[in-house]
Design a protein around this motif. Sequence first.
Motif, short mmCIF file in Angstrom:
data_model
loop_
_atom_site.label_atom_id
_atom_site.label_comp_id
_atom_site.label_asym_id
_atom_site.label_seq_id
_atom_site.Cartn_x
_atom_site.Cartn_y
_atom_site.Cartn_z
N UNK A 203 0.84 -1.20 0.00
CA UNK A 203 0.00 0.00 0.00
C UNK A 203 0.87 1.25 0.00
N UNK A 204 1.64 1.41 -1.05
CA UNK A 204 2.51 2.58 -1.15
C UNK A 204 2.02 3.48 -2.29
N UNK A 205 2.59 4.65 -2.38
CA UNK A 205 2.25 5.55 -3.47
C UNK A 205 3.04 5.09 -4.69
N UNK A 206 2.34 4.53 -5.66
CA UNK A 206 2.98 3.90 -6.82
C UNK A 206 3.80 4.89 -7.65
N UNK A 207 3.34 6.13 -7.75
CA UNK A 207 4.03 7.11 -8.60
C UNK A 207 4.77 8.16 -7.77
N UNK A 208 5.35 7.74 -6.66
CA UNK A 208 6.02 8.67 -5.76
C UNK A 208 7.12 9.46 -6.47
N UNK A 209 7.88 8.81 -7.35
CA UNK A 209 8.94 9.53 -8.06
C UNK A 209 8.38 10.66 -8.91
N UNK A 210 7.23 10.44 -9.53
CA UNK A 210 6.59 11.49 -10.33
C UNK A 210 6.09 12.63 -9.45
N UNK A 211 5.55 12.29 -8.29
CA UNK A 211 5.07 13.32 -7.36
C UNK A 211 6.25 14.18 -6.90
N UNK A 212 7.36 13.53 -6.53
CA UNK A 212 8.54 14.28 -6.09
C UNK A 212 9.09 15.15 -7.22
N UNK A 213 9.10 14.65 -8.44
CA UNK A 213 9.58 15.43 -9.58
C UNK A 213 8.71 16.67 -9.80
N UNK A 214 7.39 16.52 -9.65
CA UNK A 214 6.49 17.66 -9.80
C UNK A 214 6.74 18.70 -8.71
N UNK A 215 6.94 18.25 -7.48
CA UNK A 215 7.22 19.18 -6.38
C UNK A 215 8.53 19.93 -6.62
N UNK A 216 9.54 19.23 -7.13
CA UNK A 216 10.81 19.90 -7.46
C UNK A 216 10.62 20.90 -8.59
N UNK A 217 9.83 20.53 -9.59
CA UNK A 217 9.58 21.42 -10.74
C UNK A 217 8.96 22.74 -10.27
N UNK A 218 8.09 22.67 -9.27
CA UNK A 218 7.45 23.88 -8.74
C UNK A 218 8.22 24.47 -7.56
N UNK A 219 9.44 23.94 -7.34
CA UNK A 219 10.33 24.44 -6.29
C UNK A 219 9.69 24.43 -4.90
N UNK A 220 8.97 23.35 -4.62
CA UNK A 220 8.34 23.18 -3.31
C UNK A 220 9.21 22.26 -2.45
N UNK A 221 9.48 22.69 -1.23
CA UNK A 221 10.22 21.85 -0.30
C UNK A 221 9.32 20.71 0.17
N UNK A 222 9.88 19.52 0.22
CA UNK A 222 9.07 18.38 0.66
C UNK A 222 9.91 17.44 1.50
N UNK A 223 9.21 16.63 2.25
CA UNK A 223 9.84 15.56 3.04
C UNK A 223 8.99 14.32 2.90
N UNK A 224 9.63 13.17 2.84
CA UNK A 224 8.92 11.89 2.78
C UNK A 224 9.12 11.20 4.12
N UNK A 225 8.02 10.83 4.73
CA UNK A 225 8.05 10.16 6.03
C UNK A 225 7.39 8.80 5.89
#
Length: 117
Positions: A12-34
Amino acid sequence: RFVTIFDRKDERRIENLDEVKAMLRRYKLDYQVIIPGSKMDFVQQVRAMAQTGVLIALHGAANANIVFMPARSALIEIFPFHLKKNTYISIAGVSGLYHLGVFSWIRPSMSKGNEEE
């Protein structure tokens, strides 16, 4: 404030997590994965949530941590295919948070690599 992503190590994980992180980087949003249940103690969990402006998470018990998020923050809750429970919608409402429910398009049989024909 951070975008925080709750992910899991099981099926039960986020299947497209790499795409989500790439989108956040594209919009220059700081994120953390827990990974809920990891080695964070209670104080660390509260601090992480207090710095969270948007939480992206699968539906589950770890979402109870939204009570530590600042008012006017948002929970993007990913529901399993054809399941919706109002638990965290209600908690978000009384906590002054926005809630957006998103349905997974992956059927349970597909998530294990057995795609339907």
